[in-house]
Design a protein around this motif. Structure first.
Motif, PDB file in Angstrom:
ATOM      1  N   PRO A  81      53.756  35.504  43.574  1.00 38.55           N
ATOM      2  CA  PRO A  81      53.410  36.841  44.051  1.00 38.55           C
ATOM      3  C   PRO A  81      52.035  37.277  43.562  1.00 38.55           C
ATOM      4  N   ILE A  82      51.449  38.208  44.312  1.00 41.30           N
ATOM      5  CA  ILE A  82      50.253  38.906  43.844  1.00 41.30           C
ATOM      6  C   ILE A  82      50.624  40.388  43.780  1.00 41.30           C
ATOM      7  N   PHE A  83      49.823  41.151  43.066  1.00 38.53           N
ATOM      8  CA  PHE A  83      50.102  42.575  42.875  1.00 38.53           C
ATOM      9  C   PHE A  83      48.844  43.344  43.231  1.00 38.53           C
ATOM     10  N   ILE A  84      49.025  44.426  44.000  1.00 44.01           N
ATOM     11  CA  ILE A  84      47.863  45.147  44.536  1.00 44.01           C
ATOM     12  C   ILE A  84      47.985  46.640  44.292  1.00 44.01           C
ATOM     13  N   LYS A  85      46.862  47.221  43.894  1.00 40.81           N
ATOM     14  CA  LYS A  85      46.796  48.670  43.752  1.00 40.81           C
ATOM     15  C   LYS A  85      45.620  49.158  44.576  1.00 40.81           C
ATOM     16  N   SER A  86      45.894  50.109  45.480  1.00 37.20           N
ATOM     17  CA  SER A  86      44.858  50.625  46.357  1.00 37.20           C
ATOM     18  C   SER A  86      45.160  52.074  46.683  1.00 37.20           C
ATOM     19  N   ALA A  87      44.126  52.894  46.707  1.00 34.96           N
ATOM     20  CA  ALA A  87      44.320  54.320  46.986  1.00 34.96           C
ATOM     21  C   ALA A  87      44.888  54.553  48.381  1.00 34.96           C
ATOM     22  N   THR A  88      44.652  53.625  49.323  1.00 36.21           N
ATOM     23  CA  THR A  88      45.103  53.886  50.696  1.00 36.21           C
ATOM     24  C   THR A  88      46.504  53.327  50.969  1.00 36.21           C
ATOM     25  N   LEU A  89      47.129  52.700  49.980  1.00 37.37           N
ATOM     26  CA  LEU A  89      48.485  52.190  50.185  1.00 37.37           C
ATOM     27  C   LEU A  89      49.543  53.239  49.881  1.00 37.37           C
ATOM     28  N   ASP A  90      49.143  54.341  49.256  1.00 35.61           N
ATOM     29  CA  ASP A  90      50.122  55.293  48.769  1.00 35.61           C
ATOM     30  C   ASP A  90      50.036  56.646  49.426  1.00 35.61           C
ATOM     31  N   ASN A  91      51.068  57.429  49.159  1.00 36.78           N
ATOM     32  CA  ASN A  91      51.089  58.816  49.546  1.00 36.78           C
ATOM     33  C   ASN A  91      49.943  59.520  48.818  1.00 36.78           C
TER      34      ASN A  91
END
Length: 168
Positions: A81-91
């Motif tokens: 797996p990879i893990f991603i954090k992005s401002a446009t993936l969330d509420n």
């Protein structure tokens, strides 16, 4: 013209140079026979940490970044797996951004241009945005971070990427 820049990190240390991306699609991998793109295996890393070396050896075919009309997609080509954090993936109203897990063989729209323009600057301290960057997406190989993990910040992850987007 370049649409993003990629930085590769091992824990708190950036390894190698910033990689400028002009092609609509980029492969980022550790070892890929006849691979074309950003080869992490060629970077000189002095990291002696066994965990970093173990994770590095699992990156394999890595990921593919693709710029589409609607945004930027990340395809996990590795066996982990990879893990991603992005401002446009969330509420947009959420206080802290979620870290999203992407299994091998799956894709995620990691960055959405339209959404990015409407977003206020995330109040997430991990996103230190220099004026020239536009937006940043963080991607960790194999190991996750955040609320559900022992690693609270991405700089505790063994091998990770920072993808910095230009404003179109």
């Amino acid at each position: 013209s370049r649409w993003c820049v990629v930085a590769y990190w091992e824990e708190k240390t950036r390894v190698g140079r910033l990689y400028s991306v002009q092609e609509p699609s980029l492969d980022i991998f550790y070892d890929l026979p006849q691979g074309n793109g950003f080869c992490l295996g060629q970077l000189n890393s002095d990291n002696k940490s066994q965990l970093v070396q173990k994770v590095r050896s699992k990156i394999g075919y890595g990921i593919q970044l693709t710029k589409e009309v609607d945004g930027v997609w990340v395809y996990n080509r590795s066996s982990y797996p990879i893990f991603i954090k992005s401002a446009t993936l969330d509420n947009p109203d959420s206080r802290t951004l979620q870290v999203h897990k992407v299994f091998p063989g799956f894709s995620i729209k990691a960055f959405d241009y339209e959404k990015a323009y409407t977003l206020q600057r995330p109040n997430d301290h991990e996103f230190t945005q220099q004026p020239w960057t536009g937006f940043t997406v963080q991607i960790s190989f194999v190991k996750g971070w955040g609320q559900c993990y022992t690693r609270q910040s991405i700089s505790s992850c063994p091998c990770w990427l920072e993808v910095i987007f230009n404003n179109r």
